[in-house]
Design an enzyme around this catalytic site. Structure first.
Site, short mmCIF file in Angstrom:
data_model
loop_
_atom_site.label_atom_id
_atom_site.label_comp_id
_atom_site.label_asym_id
_atom_site.label_seq_id
_atom_site.Cartn_x
_atom_site.Cartn_y
_atom_site.Cartn_z
N GLU A 291 -0.52 13.80 -1.01
CA GLU A 291 -1.43 12.71 -1.23
C GLU A 291 -1.18 11.89 -2.68
O GLU A 291 -1.18 10.77 -2.82
CB GLU A 291 -3.05 12.94 -1.02
N TRP A 294 1.67 10.02 -2.25
CA TRP A 294 1.65 8.89 -1.65
C TRP A 294 1.25 7.57 -2.53
O TRP A 294 1.51 6.57 -2.78
CB TRP A 294 0.60 8.77 -0.49
N TRP A 322 -1.68 -14.62 14.72
CA TRP A 322 -3.13 -14.11 14.61
C TRP A 322 -4.21 -14.82 15.20
O TRP A 322 -3.88 -16.05 15.54
CB TRP A 322 -3.29 -14.18 12.93
N ASN A 359 -10.68 8.10 3.93
CA ASN A 359 -8.99 7.53 4.32
C ASN A 359 -9.14 7.44 5.81
O ASN A 359 -8.40 6.50 6.06
CB ASN A 359 -8.06 8.48 3.76
N TRP A 377 -4.07 -8.97 8.02
CA TRP A 377 -4.19 -7.95 7.26
C TRP A 377 -4.76 -8.15 5.70
O TRP A 377 -5.40 -7.50 4.99
CB TRP A 377 -3.12 -6.89 7.04
N TRP A 400 -2.94 -1.59 3.59
CA TRP A 400 -2.97 -2.47 4.63
C TRP A 400 -1.62 -2.70 5.38
O TRP A 400 -1.42 -3.16 6.56
CB TRP A 400 -3.60 -3.75 3.89
C1 LIG Z 1 -6.31 0.05 4.30
C2 LIG Z 1 -6.47 1.27 3.33
C3 LIG Z 1 -6.48 0.70 1.91
C4 LIG Z 1 -6.44 1.74 0.98
N1 LIG Z 1 -6.89 0.97 -0.56
C5 LIG Z 1 -6.70 1.84 -1.34
C6 LIG Z 1 -7.03 1.38 -2.72
O1 LIG Z 1 -7.16 0.29 -2.92
N2 LIG Z 1 -6.95 2.31 -3.71
C7 LIG Z 1 -6.55 3.73 -3.64
O2 LIG Z 1 -6.75 4.53 -4.50
N3 LIG Z 1 -6.14 4.01 -2.23
C8 LIG Z 1 -6.21 3.36 -1.37
N4 LIG Z 1 -6.26 3.82 0.22
C9 LIG Z 1 -5.59 5.22 0.28
C10 LIG Z 1 -6.56 6.23 0.42
O3 LIG Z 1 -7.47 5.81 1.65
C11 LIG Z 1 -7.38 6.65 -0.77
O4 LIG Z 1 -6.49 6.81 -1.75
C12 LIG Z 1 -8.41 7.92 -0.64
O5 LIG Z 1 -9.31 7.83 0.54
C13 LIG Z 1 -9.00 8.18 -1.84
O6 LIG Z 1 -9.96 9.12 -1.46
P1 LIG Z 1 -9.80 10.65 -2.32
O7 LIG Z 1 -9.80 10.46 -3.68
O8 LIG Z 1 -10.83 11.51 -1.80
O9 LIG Z 1 -8.23 11.03 -1.72
P2 LIG Z 1 -7.70 12.73 -1.58
O10 LIG Z 1 -7.45 12.91 -0.16
O11 LIG Z 1 -8.47 13.47 -2.51
O12 LIG Z 1 -6.17 12.20 -2.43
C14 LIG Z 1 -6.14 12.59 -3.74
C15 LIG Z 1 -5.41 11.46 -4.49
O13 LIG Z 1 -4.10 10.95 -3.85
C16 LIG Z 1 -4.22 9.59 -3.73
N5 LIG Z 1 -4.02 9.07 -2.32
C17 LIG Z 1 -4.45 9.60 -1.20
N6 LIG Z 1 -3.97 8.99 -0.13
C18 LIG Z 1 -3.62 7.90 -0.40
C19 LIG Z 1 -2.57 6.95 0.28
N7 LIG Z 1 -2.68 6.80 1.55
N8 LIG Z 1 -2.11 6.04 -0.56
C20 LIG Z 1 -1.95 5.98 -1.77
N9 LIG Z 1 -2.62 6.88 -2.46
C21 LIG Z 1 -3.34 8.00 -1.94
C22 LIG Z 1 -5.43 8.84 -4.33
O14 LIG Z 1 -5.27 8.62 -5.65
C23 LIG Z 1 -6.24 9.98 -4.22
O15 LIG Z 1 -7.39 9.86 -5.08
C24 LIG Z 1 -6.23 2.96 1.31
C25 LIG Z 1 -5.99 3.31 2.67
C26 LIG Z 1 -5.70 2.49 3.78
C27 LIG Z 1 -5.77 3.12 4.98
#
Ligand SMILES: Cc1cc2nc3c(=O)[nH]c(=O)nc-3n(C[C@H](O)[C@H](O)[C@H](O)COP(=O)(O)OP(=O)(O)OC[C@H]3O[C@@H](n4cnc5c(N)ncnc54)[C@H](O)[C@@H]3O)c2cc1C
Length: 495
Positions: A291, A294, A322, A359, A377, A400
């Site tokens: 993650e 990602w 749309w 997420n 989106w 998005w």
């Molecule tokens: C529509 C949509 C919009 C999103 N917008 C953002 C946003 O503006 N900022 C953001 O940080 N994340 C975003 N995410 C990704 C993800 O949802 C969040 O990073 C995550 O939910 C953060 O929770 P956590 O720190 O507990 O994640 P954990 O599961 O603990 O993951 C650890 C870290 O990995 C990174 N990470 C995890 N998943 C993703 C992912 N899919 N993409 C990029 N990085 C990721 C984050 O930095 C996160 O803190 C988005 C996802 C979706 C589907």
């Protein structure tokens, strides 16, 4: 020794901070400067929730610096002009900062570097935010990656990330720098001059944020420690369950640079070493680091496609039909969490109350907006931008465009999440939905994700009247799915 200026941006920490360490090298006096210049981010100036976080994070950093005898200098307005005025006032001969990767900020920073160097200053930028900067990961032919798995595989072939730097042992400030803050007029009696930046909301809606979060380096470190001890071993499954604290919730801390990915990487390795690499822990660690991967991938894509936040990566989606939404009725119901689809509404209410959403639920609310409501989106992206405390240009655009099916390594458009099935699978107890929609807590768990299908007697026993206590679904999930698929057919390439 002439002082060095450390230009603080989204790197609000003292540990593993290469710019701060370089500025303070050999005991040189340091001037930490934060310049508030939201307009320089172009169309993507930080939203309200981000500003709330920034205020508290700056406050925390200022107090850490003050405890070491170094005041934080705060300025606002044009960054170059502000840097020049501090340089002139202090006789600083060097400037250090940690790099940012948003297109508008890359352009700004390049210009500033050139200007300052042309005036004979020593100027260096550093990497504090990523394991691998976007240009260092390349395909065999020297190109950028379009899919996550090969990108992450390539990252894993790189040498291990460098060990995080310690907090500089001894920081000193040049004499008289306290006076530099006089340039800002405090707007009230608070911790001036930070309050003069007016980052906090005028009407206080931030109670839920205060309850949930502790912005700052200490809050970030505590969260990482708690997560590694309590949730890493079960992360592989736990991360999909919105009712439990199965993920790290480090995203806002990472966004503001209160913790860096090298520190997380090292902490995960130490946890594995301490507990022995049992299966669960190893799986959890791999999934968690992926993650973080990602996040790296999001930066990679944004760097190589600067218009990624605004335009679909797959150009076919530019012509997507749309749905018209006169008066913003559909969008408004989605934003307020009043769609009548419980998992969607619970997520949107969690977002509004806490500045964060799980997420799994982000994917579900996104799919609902883009596919069932067929709204652009970019509308969802803009709402998230304003309301998320972790709003991040790279990750938000990636999320998005993933949901919309138009981005790098995106979900195929025809895969439409069914929010009822998603709820039954990932929130089987209905606890998450009940937490955010108290009216539904009175229903037995098996009816919480589709109250409109509950028998009349069950609704009556729960004292729940649909349309009064909770809305009827605003769209039929099956019919709107079909409409989305038909719309998608219109932009498919002729075979
Ligand atoms: C529509 C949509 C919009 C999103 N917008 C953002 C946003 O503006 N900022 C953001 O940080 N994340 C975003 N995410 C990704 C993800 O949802 C969040 O990073 C995550 O939910 C953060 O929770 P956590 O720190 O507990 O994640 P954990 O599961 O603990 O993951 C650890 C870290 O990995 C990174 N990470 C995890 N998943 C993703 C992912 N899919 N993409 C990029 N990085 C990721 C984050 O930095 C996160 O803190 C988005 C996802 C979706 C589907």
């Amino acid at each position: 020794m002439a002082p060095a200026l450390y230009w603080i941006r989204r790197d609000l920490r003292l540990a593993d901070n290469p710019a701060l360490s370089a500025a303070a090298q050999d005991g040189r006096p340091v001037i930490p400067v934060y310049i508030h210049a939201p307009d320089e981010a172009g169309a993507w100036a930080p939203g309200e929730a981000s500003n709330w976080w920034l205020h508290h994070s700056l406050e925390a950093l200022a107090s850490e610096l003050a405890a070491r005898g170094v005041p934080l200098v705060i300025r606002h307005g044009d960054s170059l002009a502000a840097l020049e005025s501090v340089i002139e006032a202090t006789g600083a001969e060097a400037v250090h900062w940690n790099r940012l990767y948003e297109p508008a900020l890359i352009r700004r920073d390049k210009g500033i570097k050139q200007q300052l160097r042309s005036r004979g200053l020593e100027v260096h930028s550093h990497n504090a935010a990523l394991l691998h900067e976007p240009w260092t990961v390349q395909t065999g032919t020297g190109g950028d990656y379009k899919a996550f798995t090969p990108f992450w595989r390539a990252c894993r072939r790189h040498p291990e990330p460098m060990a995080p730097l310690p907090i500089p042992g001894h920081l000193t400030a040049p004499a008289g720098i306290e006076g530099l803050n006089g340039a800002l007029e405090p707007s009230d009696k608070g911790n001036a001059p930070l309050t003069a930046l007016q980052l906090l909301p005028r009407i206080d809606w931030a109670g839920g944020l205060r309850e949930r979060w502790q912005p700052g380096e200490r809050g970030a470190a505590r969260r990482l420690e708690d997560f590694l001890e309590a949730a890493l071993a079960a992360y592989d499954e736990g991360r999909d369950l919105p009712a439990v604290a199965g993920t790290s919730r480090l995203s806002p801390h990472l966004h503001f640079g209160e913790i860096g990915p090298r520190q997380i990487w090292q902490a995960v390795q130490s946890t594995l070493a301490r507990h022995g690499a049992e299966d669960g822990l190893l799986h959890g660690a791999e999934a968690f680091l992926a993650e973080i991967g990602w996040r790296e991938f999001a930066h990679h894509v944004l760097y190589h496609h600067p218009d990624f936040p605004d335009a679909p990566l797959n150009p076919r989606f530019a012509d997507f039909p749309w749905q018209a939404d006169p008066g913003g009725r559909l969008l408004g119901a989605w934003q307020r969490g009043e769609t009548g689809i419980p998992l969607v509404d619970a997520g949107m209410r969690e977002l509004y109350a806490t500045g964060w959403m799980h997420n799994r639920v982000r994917m579900v609310v996104g799919s609902f907006l883009v596919k069932n409501l067929r709204l652009p989106w970019q509308d969802g992206e803009a709402w998230f931008w304003d309301t998320l405390v972790d709003a991040d240009l790279a990750s938000n655009s990636l999320g998005w465009q993933w949901v919309a099916g138009s981005g790098a390594d995106a979900a195929p458009y025809f895969r439409v999440f069914n929010p009822v099935r998603q709820g039954e699978r990932f929130d089987a107890s209905g606890d998450y939905v009940a937490r955010w929609i108290p009216a539904l807590a009175r229903l037995p768990a098996r009816h919480r994700h589709a109250p409109w299908q509950a028998p009349d007697g069950v609704l009556a026993d729960a004292g729940l009247t649909l349309g009064v206590d909770y809305p009827h679904p605003m769209v039929d999930l099956k019919a709107s799915r079909q409409a989305a698929l038909a719309a998608f057919e219109q932009i498919k390439k002729p075979s």
